[in-house]
Design a protein around this motif. Structure first.
Motif, PDB file in Angstrom:
ATOM      1  N   LYS A   1     -23.998-137.940  55.242  1.00  0.00           N
ATOM      2  CA  LYS A   1     -24.584-139.251  54.141  1.00  0.00           C
ATOM      3  C   LYS A   1     -24.770-139.993  53.476  1.00  0.00           C
ATOM      4  N   GLY A   2     -26.790-140.232  53.478  1.00  0.00           N
ATOM      5  CA  GLY A   2     -27.163-141.492  53.689  1.00  0.00           C
ATOM      6  C   GLY A   2     -26.869-142.225  53.101  1.00  0.00           C
ATOM      7  N   GLY A   3     -27.414-143.395  53.191  1.00  0.00           N
ATOM      8  CA  GLY A   3     -26.987-145.255  52.516  1.00  0.00           C
ATOM      9  C   GLY A   3     -25.519-145.591  52.035  1.00  0.00           C
ATOM     10  N   VAL A   4     -24.561-144.991  52.495  1.00  0.00           N
ATOM     11  CA  VAL A   4     -22.839-144.849  51.691  1.00  0.00           C
ATOM     12  C   VAL A   4     -22.059-146.237  52.477  1.00  0.00           C
ATOM     13  N   GLY A   5     -23.113-146.973  53.543  1.00  0.00           N
ATOM     14  CA  GLY A   5     -22.998-148.126  54.020  1.00  0.00           C
ATOM     15  C   GLY A   5     -21.746-148.369  55.231  1.00  0.00           C
ATOM     16  N   LYS A   6     -22.431-147.123  56.147  1.00  0.00           N
ATOM     17  CA  LYS A   6     -22.145-146.653  57.922  1.00  0.00           C
ATOM     18  C   LYS A   6     -22.413-148.313  58.552  1.00  0.00           C
ATOM     19  N   THR A   7     -23.737-148.526  58.814  1.00  0.00           N
ATOM     20  CA  THR A   7     -24.254-149.281  59.863  1.00  0.00           C
ATOM     21  C   THR A   7     -23.244-150.719  58.693  1.00  0.00           C
ATOM     22  N   THR A   8     -23.609-151.109  57.766  1.00  0.00           N
ATOM     23  CA  THR A   8     -22.627-151.965  57.052  1.00  0.00           C
ATOM     24  C   THR A   8     -21.728-152.298  57.390  1.00  0.00           C
ATOM     25  N   THR A   9     -20.526-151.078  57.892  1.00  0.00           N
ATOM     26  CA  THR A   9     -19.263-151.567  58.090  1.00  0.00           C
ATOM     27  C   THR A   9     -19.266-152.050  59.569  1.00  0.00           C
ATOM     28  N   ALA A  10     -20.368-151.073  59.933  1.00  0.00           N
ATOM     29  CA  ALA A  10     -20.030-151.181  61.122  1.00  0.00           C
ATOM     30  C   ALA A  10     -19.838-151.961  61.716  1.00  0.00           C
ATOM     31  N   ILE A  11     -20.995-152.931  61.608  1.00  0.00           N
ATOM     32  CA  ILE A  11     -21.697-154.790  61.830  1.00  0.00           C
ATOM     33  C   ILE A  11     -20.564-155.569  61.609  1.00  0.00           C
ATOM     34  N   ASN A  12     -20.296-155.691  60.422  1.00  0.00           N
ATOM     35  CA  ASN A  12     -19.095-156.597  59.594  1.00  0.00           C
ATOM     36  C   ASN A  12     -17.912-155.946  59.970  1.00  0.00           C
TER      37      ASN A  12
ATOM     38  N   GLU B   1     -10.576-142.625  66.606  1.00  0.00           N
ATOM     39  CA  GLU B   1     -10.559-142.393  65.465  1.00  0.00           C
ATOM     40  C   GLU B   1     -12.279-142.731  64.128  1.00  0.00           C
ATOM     41  N   VAL B   2     -12.199-142.565  63.882  1.00  0.00           N
ATOM     42  CA  VAL B   2     -13.208-142.260  63.006  1.00  0.00           C
ATOM     43  C   VAL B   2     -13.374-142.413  60.896  1.00  0.00           C
ATOM     44  N   LEU B   3     -13.849-143.718  61.133  1.00  0.00           N
ATOM     45  CA  LEU B   3     -13.680-144.290  59.723  1.00  0.00           C
ATOM     46  C   LEU B   3     -15.080-144.015  58.568  1.00  0.00           C
ATOM     47  N   MET B   4     -14.590-142.993  57.704  1.00  0.00           N
ATOM     48  CA  MET B   4     -15.722-142.343  56.560  1.00  0.00           C
ATOM     49  C   MET B   4     -15.592-143.136  55.510  1.00  0.00           C
ATOM     50  N   PRO B   5     -17.030-144.484  55.161  1.00  0.00           N
ATOM     51  CA  PRO B   5     -16.941-144.572  54.465  1.00  0.00           C
ATOM     52  C   PRO B   5     -17.801-143.722  53.159  1.00  0.00           C
ATOM     53  N   ILE B   6     -18.072-144.406  52.398  1.00  0.00           N
ATOM     54  CA  ILE B   6     -18.192-143.310  50.878  1.00  0.00           C
ATOM     55  C   ILE B   6     -18.734-144.162  50.116  1.00  0.00           C
ATOM     56  N   GLN B   7     -19.438-144.419  49.344  1.00  0.00           N
ATOM     57  CA  GLN B   7     -20.025-144.585  48.031  1.00  0.00           C
ATOM     58  C   GLN B   7     -19.334-143.765  47.327  1.00  0.00           C
ATOM     59  N   CYS B   8     -19.011-144.458  45.745  1.00  0.00           N
ATOM     60  CA  CYS B   8     -18.242-143.843  44.988  1.00  0.00           C
ATOM     61  C   CYS B   8     -19.237-143.186  43.915  1.00  0.00           C
TER      62      CYS B   8
END
Ligand SMILES: Nc1ncnc2c1ncn2[C@@H]1O[C@H](COP(=O)(O)OP(=O)(O)OP(=O)(O)O)[C@@H](O)[C@H]1O
Ligand SMILES: [Mg+2]
Length: 248
Positions: free
Chosen positions: A11-22, A138-145
């Motif tokens: 899913k797009g725009g769920v915070g993957k990149t934001t999480t990767a950077i931070n 490991e895979v880390l999966m961000p999801i938007q609520c």
């Protein structure tokens, strides 16, 4: 030994990149040596930490990764920049098998000096994400609520299981991260409950709140810790880093 984490969700725009950077920046600030790899042709991770995309994707070059890794404005964090070239996307994606072999051997030869490798994936279940999964621990999966979050997650988990079965049996579920969390919204609370009931312990205790500082930071080429050290967003990403370190 380095730990390779890939941040993925189709899913797009769920915070993957934001999480990767931070996450990458926070871990670097805790004293670890980190390599962030931008696999997404959108190159948001690259520009979001103030770097420039490159013409040729470094993973396609037959030189050690370290040679193409660039320093960032965060000490301890190096970046393997992304490329916007259609040709490279195609080359990286065309033959998952041989690209994987090359990536894994490059990671092995080039990442001995890193404690963590963090990969930012594009929003797809396609070959680039599969390549990243096949090279990760490991895979880390961000999801938007939000309402469709669970559906996307189910597909993603199926893909992860498939990769574990066919390409990389060392891959583990590193965790599910709830992002853009707003405790005042009934839907957020419902999704939170549902995801925790279903997935149990693999859901991180830490949730990332919706915080405007988090969305502003990349336009200054900064991580949230440097951009707004007193913000709720900063606190939550530091907590996430601690959870990731504890889950070793
Ligand atoms: N916790 C947050 N609070 C507020 N805004 C956020 C938060 N996390 C991410 N954003 C914003 O939401 C948008 C999408 O985030 P991001 O780019 O990290 O998602 P993504 O999953 O990487 O997207 P894509 O699938 O396109 O790669 C961005 O504008 C980002 O700044
Ligand atoms: Mg992204």
């Amino acid at each position: 030994m380095s730990r390779t984490l890939c941040i993925a969700n189709q899913k797009g725009g769920v915070g993957k990149t934001t999480t990767a950077i931070n996450l990458a920046s926070g871990l670097a600030m805790s004293g670890s040596q980190i390599l962030l790899i931008d696999l997404d042709p959108q190159c948001n991770a690259t520009s979001g930490i103030g770097c420039k995309p490159v013409g040729r994707h470094p993973l396609l070059e037959q030189v050690p990764i370290r040679q193409n890794a660039v320093d960032t404005n965060c000490e301890g964090l190096q970046l393997l920049p992304g490329s916007r070239s259609f040709k490279d996307v195609d080359l990286l994606a065309r033959d998952v098998g041989s690209v994987c072999e090359r990536v894994v051997s490059q990671l092995e030869s080039g990442t001995g000096l890193y404690d963590f490798v963090v990969m930012d994936c594009p929003p797809s279940l396609g070959a680039l994400t599969q390549t990243a999964l096949a090279c990760s621990d490991e895979v880390l999966m961000p999801i938007q609520c939000e309402y469709f979050a669970m559906e996307g997650l189910t597909q993603m988990i199926e893909l992860v299981r498939e990769v574990i079965r066919t390409k990389n049996n060392a891959l583990e579920f590193g965790g599910i991260l709830l992002t853009m969390y707003d405790a005042e919204l009934e839907l957020t609370v419902e999704v939170d409950q549902q995801v925790r009931d279903f997935f149990g312990e693999i859901v991180f205790d830490t949730v990332i709140p919706r915080d405007v500082n988090i969305s502003e930071a990349p336009s200054h080429g900064q991580n949230i810790m440097d951009y707004s050290p007193r913000s709720r967003g900063c606190r939550s990403y530091i907590e996430l880093c601690m959870e990731v370190l504890e889950r070793d």
